[in-house]
Design an enzyme around this catalytic site. Structure first.
Site, PDB file in Angstrom:
ATOM      1  N   LYS A   1       0.842  -1.203   0.000  1.00  0.00           N
ATOM      2  CA  LYS A   1       0.000   0.000   0.000  1.00  0.00           C
ATOM      3  C   LYS A   1       0.876   1.252   0.000  1.00  0.00           C
ATOM      4  CE  LYS A   1      -3.789  -2.469   2.216  1.00  0.00           C
ATOM      5  NZ  LYS A   1      -4.521  -2.849   3.421  1.00  0.00           N
TER       6      LYS A   1
ATOM      7  N   GLN B   1      -4.962  -1.934   9.910  1.00  0.00           N
ATOM      8  CA  GLN B   1      -4.756  -3.164   9.149  1.00  0.00           C
ATOM      9  C   GLN B   1      -5.297  -4.357   9.946  1.00  0.00           C
ATOM     10  OE1 GLN B   1      -3.720  -3.355   6.024  1.00  0.00           O
ATOM     11  NE2 GLN B   1      -3.606  -5.575   5.891  1.00  0.00           N
TER      12      GLN B   1
ATOM     13  N   ASP C   1     -11.356   2.479   4.208  1.00  0.00           N
ATOM     14  CA  ASP C   1     -11.674   1.084   3.871  1.00  0.00           C
ATOM     15  C   ASP C   1     -13.160   0.899   3.565  1.00  0.00           C
ATOM     16  OD1 ASP C   1      -9.472  -0.738   3.950  1.00  0.00           O
ATOM     17  OD2 ASP C   1      -9.342  -0.515   6.126  1.00  0.00           O
TER      18      ASP C   1
HETATM   19  N1  GUN Z   1      -6.455  -6.898   5.824  1.00  0.00           N
HETATM   20  C1  GUN Z   1      -6.571  -7.549   4.629  1.00  0.00           C
HETATM   21  N2  GUN Z   1      -7.162  -6.745   3.706  1.00  0.00           N
HETATM   22  C2  GUN Z   1      -7.430  -5.573   4.332  1.00  0.00           C
HETATM   23  C3  GUN Z   1      -8.024  -4.356   3.900  1.00  0.00           C
HETATM   24  O1  GUN Z   1      -8.442  -4.190   2.746  1.00  0.00           O
HETATM   25  N3  GUN Z   1      -8.114  -3.372   4.845  1.00  0.00           N
HETATM   26  C4  GUN Z   1      -7.675  -3.542   6.132  1.00  0.00           C
HETATM   27  N4  GUN Z   1      -7.819  -2.524   6.975  1.00  0.00           N
HETATM   28  N5  GUN Z   1      -7.115  -4.659   6.551  1.00  0.00           N
HETATM   29  C5  GUN Z   1      -6.991  -5.677   5.666  1.00  0.00           C
END
Ligand code: GUN
Length: 309
Positions: free
Chosen positions: A81, A126, A149
């Site tokens: 990311k 996350q 998200d």
């Molecule tokens: N863990 C795996 N995929 C994601 C996501 O898209 N957002 C978040 N916050 N955690 C994750």
């Protein structure tokens, strides 16, 4: 008939994002199955972020990711990311909190500070969090205006009730745009989503339903999945169960969207679809290189929406 993604892409289009062109069809080796490449779309969207900065020169979108504990895959995902944000020319920061130092109170204070910071547009915790923390409670400390998200109740409820909210969870938005880019229409199609998680399966199912698909949401308690899959025109699978979808489960000419990614006992990275499914399907997203990169690119798009709308 071609699908209109007006609803799905409404907010990105309002700030200037165009649906990418994927060019000439590419096929898996010795098959008529089209590669539904997510990398090419993701790359295009990240480049669009860079370009759109010119139209919004006063505000640089900024994401802060909170990474709690020592979950190795999470570290890799957060790293990806950050790399995409760098390529987009957006700002980003990771706050790493070792598991031994984390408390609910401390985490809440960290999130509250970010809620108050006018230079931060998106906050991401996350997942998964360590078991002793309540995920729902923690993420709901994020102010809705910074819910990049789209995991809070407000946006999810809108999606579940038939609307496309400003922020759609990155995986569901990525899957929807992947299908759009490759000309796979949803209205009247039987779409089977496998997996009912709050953050992936359900948003993908609601996204498909909101596009007039005939929806089946299958999960670990669904009986006779192979027979059900035989009637599917589009399968969106998010189980993380390596290669569990076999070609004999499938209708010829169906489309597979592989959201599963797991490391098997042989250490290989595998999706949910067995590679032999290419013999039956007319399109399949690869793992890696399908939905994963799109999820990351959609995080850039969602941050841009929060910063520029
Ligand atoms: N863990 C795996 N995929 C994601 C996501 O898209 N957002 C978040 N916050 N955690 C994750």
């Amino acid at each position: 008939m071609h699908l209109s993604t007006k609803g799905l892409w409404e907010y990105p289009s309002q700030i200037g994002f165009k649906i990418p062109d994927v060019g000439e069809p590419q096929y898996y080796k010795d098959s008529e199955c089209r590669i539904l490449d997510g990398r090419v779309i993701a790359k295009n969207l990240v480049a669009q972020c860079h370009r759109l900065k010119e139209h919004h020169p006063l505000v640089i979108p900024k994401l802060v990711a909170i990474l709690v504990g020592d979950h190795a895959p999470s570290k890799i995902y957060v790293g990806r990311k950050m790399k995409a944000f760098e390529e987009a020319g957006f700002a980003s920061e990771v706050i790493e909190i070792p598991e031994k130092n984390v408390s609910l109170k401390g985490l809440n204070e960290t999130i509250e500070k970010l809620n108050q910071d006018p230079l931060v547009h998106g906050i991401l915790v996350q997942l998964p969090l360590p078991d002793f923390l309540d995920t729902h409670e923690v993420i709901h400390k994020i102010h809705p205006s910074k819910d990049v998200d789209g995991f809070l109740d407000g946006y999810l409820a809108q999606l579940a009730l038939g609307r496309f909210p400003p922020i759609i969870p990155c995986t569901a938005l990525g899957v929807g745009i992947l299908l759009q880019c490759y000309g796979i229409s949803m209205p009247s199609q039987h779409v089977v989503v496998i997996g009912r998680s709050r953050h992936v399966g359900r948003p993908c199912a609601w996204m498909a339903l909101n596009q007039d698909a005939t929806l089946t949401l299958a999960h670990s308690k669904t009986q006779d999945l192979p027979n059900l899959l035989k009637t599917a025109d589009v399968i969106i699978s998010a189980t993380g169960n390596p290669w569990f979808i076999q070609p004999e489960f499938l209708k010829s000419g169906a489309v597979g969207i592989d959201v599963g990614i797991s490391q098997d006992t042989d250490k290989k990275i595998k999706g949910d679809f067995h590679p032999d499914c290419q013999k039956k399907l007319r399109g399949l997203s690869p793992v890696p290189g399908g939905v994963g990169p799109l999820t990351v690119a959609m995080l850039c798009v969602n941050t841009a929406i929060l910063a520029w709308k």
